[in-house]
Design an enzyme around this catalytic site. Sequence first.
Site, PDB file in Angstrom:
ATOM      1  N   TYR B 294      30.210 -33.952 -32.037  1.00 42.87           N
ATOM      2  CA  TYR B 294      30.428 -32.824 -32.949  1.00 42.87           C
ATOM      3  C   TYR B 294      31.825 -32.945 -33.559  1.00 42.87           C
ATOM      4  O   TYR B 294      32.835 -32.917 -32.849  1.00 42.87           O
ATOM      5  CB  TYR B 294      30.306 -31.530 -32.156  1.00 42.87           C
ATOM      6  CG  TYR B 294      30.160 -30.265 -32.967  1.00 42.87           C
ATOM      7  CD1 TYR B 294      28.919 -29.658 -33.123  1.00 42.87           C
ATOM      8  CD2 TYR B 294      31.261 -29.639 -33.527  1.00 42.87           C
ATOM      9  CE1 TYR B 294      28.782 -28.478 -33.821  1.00 42.87           C
ATOM     10  CE2 TYR B 294      31.125 -28.458 -34.246  1.00 42.87           C
ATOM     11  CZ  TYR B 294      29.886 -27.884 -34.380  1.00 42.87           C
ATOM     12  OH  TYR B 294      29.760 -26.704 -35.085  1.00 42.87           O
ATOM     13  N   TYR B 345      27.259 -30.730 -42.696  1.00 40.73           N
ATOM     14  CA  TYR B 345      27.552 -29.832 -41.573  1.00 40.73           C
ATOM     15  C   TYR B 345      26.511 -28.735 -41.534  1.00 40.73           C
ATOM     16  O   TYR B 345      26.606 -27.744 -42.264  1.00 40.73           O
ATOM     17  CB  TYR B 345      28.960 -29.241 -41.720  1.00 40.73           C
ATOM     18  CG  TYR B 345      29.324 -28.311 -40.575  1.00 40.73           C
ATOM     19  CD1 TYR B 345      29.480 -28.807 -39.287  1.00 40.73           C
ATOM     20  CD2 TYR B 345      29.483 -26.955 -40.776  1.00 40.73           C
ATOM     21  CE1 TYR B 345      29.802 -27.969 -38.227  1.00 40.73           C
ATOM     22  CE2 TYR B 345      29.813 -26.097 -39.728  1.00 40.73           C
ATOM     23  CZ  TYR B 345      29.968 -26.616 -38.457  1.00 40.73           C
ATOM     24  OH  TYR B 345      30.285 -25.771 -37.412  1.00 40.73           O
TER      25      TYR B 345
END
Lengths: 153, 391
Positions: B294, B345
């Site tokens: 991430y 994202y």
Amino acid sequence: MGAKTVEPFSPPADIAADELTSPFWSALNQGVLSLQTCASCGKFRMPPSPYCPHCTSTQSSWRPLSGRARLYTYTISPIAPRDPDSPVYVPALVTPLEAGGVRLFANIVGCSPEDLQVGMELELMGPTGDSTAPLFRPTAPARDASAQAGSVG
Amino acid sequence: MTARSAIVGIGTTTYYARGQSWPRTLHEMACEAIVLAAKDAGLPVQAIDGFAYFAAGAYSADGVDTGRVMESLGIKEIGFSAGVTGGGGGSAGAVGLAQAAIVNGDSKYVVVVQALQQAKTRFGAAFANMQPSPDNSFFRAPGLTAPGQFAALIARRHMHEYGTRREAFAEVAISSRLNASTNPSAVMRQPITLDDYFSARMLADPLCRLDYCLESDGAVAIILTSPERAADLAQKPVQVAAAVHGGAGEWGRAFMWGNTADAVFASSGHRWIAERLYGKAGLGPRDVDVALLYDHFSPLVVMQLEDFGFCPIGEGGPFVEQGSIRLKGGSIPVNTHGGNHSEAYILGITHVVEGARQIRGTAANQLADVSVALATGGPGPLPLSAVLLTA
Ligand SMILES: [Zn+2]
């Protein structure tokens, strides 16, 4: 970002407070750093909370401190992000000397960005202008703080 | 350890730069992703009988709604609809939540859904848009108005404790963009150089513009079922070797707390997750062939490499600077799709998609011989999460 003097964050954020948090802001308005401590085990906690995380006591009191602290970490941001010549401000985490390693969010002022060093000694400034943030400034000319790194750095 | 669930269907919309998906709606994009995932699995969409979410409603007043999706897609019944709490930290954890529904016998085919449309409220200014509260006043007063500033506080501390250089953060941004340059679904495909990095605007020193992930619109759906049912479907099943969400209290709210324990302040908060994840799967960092980490802010990728055991604590900087995370020649290729920095994202769920594709052998930048993929969620306020996928 050039040799500018760092400024408090602006425009000042509105503060919301409740029974639990208002003692912090009231003391700050008087130029005093006051933190919540457990009435049972004596440990500090920040931000204020209804229970002591160490002993689960709900009894607490507020203890005024000297306002001396060390710089734990910081960042430097433009006050006006779209303006390349914007003044900058310094959101930071500072560790008050007497609070057992508890930290608080603050602004560093009264120096240039180049003077900032993790571990440097700071002192609370009295109420300054319109700013609503705790403002800390270096207590002495910046010096190599690497020897002071560590758990309270 | 025998897997108890498998990923059998993947659906994604086009990924858009923030605001570019209009006049599409969040609901319609979520439906498209779900329809595509069912088609990918070789299932009628009406076979879906469970929904697993993360960051449900946290940032969007008009998030994906189970009932409305059922209404639109003609889904007859569901036995499960739940979300992992927190924010993007729960992305990989939603896979575990879906598995829980399957193992418990609540549902046969569970879809993990995430959709994002940021035209109204920008993620990057998430805290600036908050109404003042007694809690957030402590960080809003000093002008901590954006998640990137909190990441900068952690990055500065890592630089102080371990001598980490901005060159390391740059390498994360540069290698992600290089990977994206050969991924047709990536939003940002123009390679960047070290010069580009050092001339980029400083937003929260030591973080510059290129340390930040994209702000994107789009939707992702991932269908899971039992390993037994997976064997009868259209795709090679991707086994869930382990999925974990949670974390240590000493990390806690992390960013907005400011009182993370000193020992883990300059970390991604993932050491607890890594230990439990590897323990559950009976695997370790040496077994992992590709790491989808991430990457909302590049310094936190460096710290995840440490916390997941790819290098010792504190050595993440030199580790990435020597090329260890590169697609070509790296010892542990990271974010082969371009990650949140350069592909898109969608709150991090695209990392699970890439992990599954690498196991299937269908990734845009397919690595040879991938048998174990790691995908993570967070680092941010608890819960954090991670998943290990295997063939
Ligand atoms: Zn106590």
